[in-house]
Scaffold this motif. Structure first.
Motif, PDB file in Angstrom:
ATOM      1  N   VAL A  47       0.887  -1.101   0.379  1.00 55.05           N
ATOM      2  CA  VAL A  47       0.005  -0.211  -0.118  1.00 55.05           C
ATOM      3  C   VAL A  47       0.827   1.357  -0.149  1.00 55.05           C
ATOM      4  CG1 VAL A  47      -1.424   1.107   1.283  1.00 55.05           C
ATOM      5  CG2 VAL A  47      -2.018  -1.270   1.378  1.00 55.05           C
ATOM      6  N   LEU A  48       2.030   1.413   1.158  1.00 58.99           N
ATOM      7  CA  LEU A  48       2.821   2.674   0.482  1.00 58.99           C
ATOM      8  C   LEU A  48       3.078   2.908  -0.805  1.00 58.99           C
ATOM      9  CD1 LEU A  48       4.763   2.535   4.123  1.00 58.99           C
ATOM     10  CD2 LEU A  48       3.347   3.859   3.451  1.00 58.99           C
ATOM     11  N   ARG A  49       3.320   1.482  -1.260  1.00 57.27           N
ATOM     12  CA  ARG A  49       4.352   1.560  -2.308  1.00 57.27           C
ATOM     13  C   ARG A  49       3.751   2.424  -3.644  1.00 57.27           C
ATOM     14  NH1 ARG A  49       5.726  -3.543  -3.656  1.00 57.27           N
ATOM     15  NH2 ARG A  49       7.565  -3.392  -3.069  1.00 57.27           N
ATOM     16  N   ILE A  50       2.351   2.001  -3.712  1.00 63.19           N
ATOM     17  CA  ILE A  50       1.020   2.470  -4.589  1.00 63.19           C
ATOM     18  C   ILE A  50       1.007   4.307  -3.789  1.00 63.19           C
ATOM     19  CG2 ILE A  50      -1.073   2.687  -5.179  1.00 63.19           C
ATOM     20  CD1 ILE A  50      -0.878  -0.234  -4.791  1.00 63.19           C
ATOM     21  N   HIS A  51       0.845   4.122  -2.353  1.00 67.62           N
ATOM     22  CA  HIS A  51       0.908   5.959  -1.907  1.00 67.62           C
ATOM     23  C   HIS A  51       1.753   6.640  -2.381  1.00 67.62           C
ATOM     24  CE1 HIS A  51      -1.196   8.751   1.238  1.00 67.62           C
ATOM     25  NE2 HIS A  51       0.669   8.857   1.964  1.00 67.62           N
ATOM     26  N   ILE A  52       2.943   6.308  -2.327  1.00 63.59           N
ATOM     27  CA  ILE A  52       4.149   7.061  -2.565  1.00 63.59           C
ATOM     28  C   ILE A  52       4.188   7.546  -4.063  1.00 63.59           C
ATOM     29  CG2 ILE A  52       6.553   6.860  -2.485  1.00 63.59           C
ATOM     30  CD1 ILE A  52       6.447   5.367   0.185  1.00 63.59           C
ATOM     31  N   VAL A  53       3.793   6.162  -5.063  1.00 58.49           N
ATOM     32  CA  VAL A  53       3.881   6.747  -6.565  1.00 58.49           C
ATOM     33  C   VAL A  53       3.233   7.508  -6.639  1.00 58.49           C
ATOM     34  CG1 VAL A  53       3.207   6.063  -8.435  1.00 58.49           C
ATOM     35  CG2 VAL A  53       5.217   4.718  -6.834  1.00 58.49           C
ATOM     36  N   LEU A  54       1.547   7.555  -5.677  1.00 57.47           N
ATOM     37  CA  LEU A  54       0.721   8.578  -6.536  1.00 57.47           C
ATOM     38  C   LEU A  54       0.590   9.891  -5.491  1.00 57.47           C
ATOM     39  CD1 LEU A  54      -2.681   6.794  -5.952  1.00 57.47           C
ATOM     40  CD2 LEU A  54      -1.235   6.891  -7.697  1.00 57.47           C
ATOM     41  N   GLY A  55       1.538   9.837  -4.543  1.00 53.26           N
ATOM     42  CA  GLY A  55       1.439  11.123  -4.280  1.00 53.26           C
ATOM     43  C   GLY A  55       3.362  11.735  -4.811  1.00 53.26           C
ATOM     44  N   LEU A  56       3.569  11.544  -4.970  1.00 52.84           N
ATOM     45  CA  LEU A  56       4.638  11.983  -6.086  1.00 52.84           C
ATOM     46  C   LEU A  56       4.193  12.583  -7.135  1.00 52.84           C
ATOM     47  CD1 LEU A  56       8.388   9.557  -5.593  1.00 52.84           C
ATOM     48  CD2 LEU A  56       7.366  11.982  -4.986  1.00 52.84           C
ATOM     49  N   THR A  57       3.336  11.463  -7.803  1.00 52.74           N
ATOM     50  CA  THR A  57       2.426  11.934  -9.233  1.00 52.74           C
ATOM     51  C   THR A  57       1.871  12.731  -8.489  1.00 52.74           C
ATOM     52  OG1 THR A  57       2.381   9.918 -10.162  1.00 52.74           O
ATOM     53  CG2 THR A  57       1.029  11.101 -10.754  1.00 52.74           C
ATOM     54  N   ILE A  58       0.693  13.524  -7.504  1.00 51.52           N
ATOM     55  CA  ILE A  58       0.279  14.411  -7.310  1.00 51.52           C
ATOM     56  C   ILE A  58       1.008  15.962  -7.178  1.00 51.52           C
ATOM     57  CG2 ILE A  58      -0.824  15.674  -5.514  1.00 51.52           C
ATOM     58  CD1 ILE A  58      -2.986  14.478  -6.498  1.00 51.52           C
ATOM     59  N   LEU A  59       1.913  15.682  -6.483  1.00 54.11           N
ATOM     60  CA  LEU A  59       3.188  17.148  -6.395  1.00 54.11           C
ATOM     61  C   LEU A  59       4.020  17.569  -8.111  1.00 54.11           C
ATOM     62  CD1 LEU A  59       5.951  18.615  -5.620  1.00 54.11           C
ATOM     63  CD2 LEU A  59       6.693  16.483  -5.387  1.00 54.11           C
ATOM     64  N   LEU A  60       4.197  16.621  -9.045  1.00 52.85           N
ATOM     65  CA  LEU A  60       4.318  16.894  -9.755  1.00 52.85           C
ATOM     66  C   LEU A  60       2.901  16.648 -10.643  1.00 52.85           C
ATOM     67  CD1 LEU A  60       6.528  13.464 -11.667  1.00 52.85           C
ATOM     68  CD2 LEU A  60       7.037  15.974 -10.711  1.00 52.85           C
ATOM     69  N   LEU A  61       2.220  16.929 -10.496  1.00 54.14           N
ATOM     70  CA  LEU A  61       0.756  17.625 -11.209  1.00 54.14           C
ATOM     71  C   LEU A  61       0.149  18.732 -10.488  1.00 54.14           C
ATOM     72  CD1 LEU A  61      -2.010  15.077 -11.226  1.00 54.14           C
ATOM     73  CD2 LEU A  61      -1.182  15.835 -13.304  1.00 54.14           C
ATOM     74  N   THR A  62       1.172  19.150  -9.534  1.00 55.44           N
ATOM     75  CA  THR A  62       0.752  20.080  -8.851  1.00 55.44           C
ATOM     76  C   THR A  62       1.929  20.786  -9.880  1.00 55.44           C
ATOM     77  OG1 THR A  62      -0.275  19.768  -7.197  1.00 55.44           O
ATOM     78  CG2 THR A  62       0.294  21.514  -7.028  1.00 55.44           C
ATOM     79  N   LEU A  63       2.649  20.186  -9.863  1.00 57.12           N
ATOM     80  CA  LEU A  63       3.757  22.021 -10.216  1.00 57.12           C
ATOM     81  C   LEU A  63       3.434  21.740 -11.352  1.00 57.12           C
ATOM     82  CD1 LEU A  63       6.883  19.938  -8.388  1.00 57.12           C
ATOM     83  CD2 LEU A  63       6.191  22.090  -8.127  1.00 57.12           C
ATOM     84  N   ALA A  64       3.438  20.648 -12.626  1.00 57.27           N
ATOM     85  CA  ALA A  64       2.166  21.229 -13.506  1.00 57.27           C
ATOM     86  C   ALA A  64       0.982  22.532 -13.787  1.00 57.27           C
ATOM     87  CB  ALA A  64       2.489  20.066 -14.103  1.00 57.27           C
ATOM     88  N   ARG A  65       0.223  22.499 -12.934  1.00 55.21           N
ATOM     89  CA  ARG A  65      -0.280  22.860 -12.579  1.00 55.21           C
ATOM     90  C   ARG A  65      -0.436  24.453 -12.694  1.00 55.21           C
ATOM     91  NH1 ARG A  65      -6.766  21.974  -9.899  1.00 55.21           N
ATOM     92  NH2 ARG A  65      -6.057  20.482  -9.906  1.00 55.21           N
ATOM     93  N   LEU A  66       0.905  24.247 -10.983  1.00 53.54           N
ATOM     94  CA  LEU A  66       1.404  26.288 -10.574  1.00 53.54           C
ATOM     95  C   LEU A  66       2.531  26.333 -12.218  1.00 53.54           C
ATOM     96  CD1 LEU A  66       2.746  25.511  -7.898  1.00 53.54           C
ATOM     97  CD2 LEU A  66       0.947  26.543  -8.059  1.00 53.54           C
ATOM     98  N   ALA A  67       3.045  25.390 -13.216  1.00 48.51           N
ATOM     99  CA  ALA A  67       3.623  26.246 -14.056  1.00 48.51           C
ATOM    100  C   ALA A  67       2.531  26.041 -15.095  1.00 48.51           C
ATOM    101  CB  ALA A  67       4.313  25.350 -14.402  1.00 48.51           C
ATOM    102  N   TRP A  68       1.707  25.972 -15.178  1.00 55.26           N
ATOM    103  CA  TRP A  68       0.313  26.003 -16.766  1.00 55.26           C
ATOM    104  C   TRP A  68       0.252  27.086 -16.650  1.00 55.26           C
ATOM    105  CZ3 TRP A  68      -1.308  24.306 -21.138  1.00 55.26           C
ATOM    106  CH2 TRP A  68      -1.961  25.268 -21.744  1.00 55.26           C
ATOM    107  N   TRP A  69      -0.747  27.871 -14.854  1.00 50.00           N
ATOM    108  CA  TRP A  69      -1.276  28.684 -15.000  1.00 50.00           C
ATOM    109  C   TRP A  69      -0.137  30.170 -14.755  1.00 50.00           C
ATOM    110  CZ3 TRP A  69      -5.363  28.887 -16.141  1.00 50.00           C
ATOM    111  CH2 TRP A  69      -6.823  27.730 -15.563  1.00 50.00           C
TER     112      TRP A  69
END
Length: 178
Positions: A47-69
């Protein structure tokens, strides 16, 4: 639907990031709670393996969103609402960014301080550490509760606009023709 937003609606990029992020955040909250309650170490690691990968994905999506705006798009004009509602909406969106970035930082901090990454990702021998012993754990737990509160507030406001005000707010953040 255009990639970029216009004064009335969000574009495909913003809508896609929004809904993918929302879905992943729901899954992250679930996997975080499941990992915290797992008694079996092997299940917890999975579960932690999934959680960490998804957490890093959200981090990248958030940084992409901030850059997009910042560099590529402009948000649509605010909907007609009372000034306090627009201020509250802005505060909730700002807090989403702060909490997401804080959760990523505290999660990475726990991995680094605990040395658990090799155990989780490489199957190294050893016992999972007690993450509660590491200072970022408290911030991570607080962030999760704050994320749930923000999510409920954000969803409640969207449903209020959709069901009671019927002002088309939710159509602004959905796919489809203009």
């Amino acid at each position: 639907m255009s990639l970029k937003s216009n004064p009335q609606r969000y574009g495909t990029v913003a809508v896609s990031i929004h809904w993918v992020s929302a879905l992943l955040i729901i899954i992250l909250l679930g996997t975080g709670l499941r990992a915290d309650q797992a008694a079996d170490a092997a299940a917890r690691i999975t579960v932690l393996r999934i959680h960490i990968v998804l957490g890093l994905t959200i981090l990248l999506l958030t940084l992409a969103r901030l850059a997009w705006w910042r560099f590529a798009d402009r948000k649509p004009a605010p909907v007609a609402a009372r000034p306090w509602q627009n201020r509250l909406s802005g505060a909730v969106h700002f807090l989403f960014y702060v909490v997401i970035l804080g959760m990523a930082a505290s999660g990475i901090g726990m991995l680094v301080l605990s040395g658990a990454a090799p155990l989780i990702f490489e199957g190294a021998a050893g016992v999972l550490p007690d993450f509660d012993r590491y200072p970022p754990r408290r911030a991570h737990g607080f962030g999760a509760r704050l994320m749930i509160a923000l999510f409920v507030l954000h969803t409640g406001a969207a449903l209020y606009h959709h069901i009671f005000k019927r002002d088309g707010l939710m159509r602004r953040m959905w796919f489809g023709a203009r």
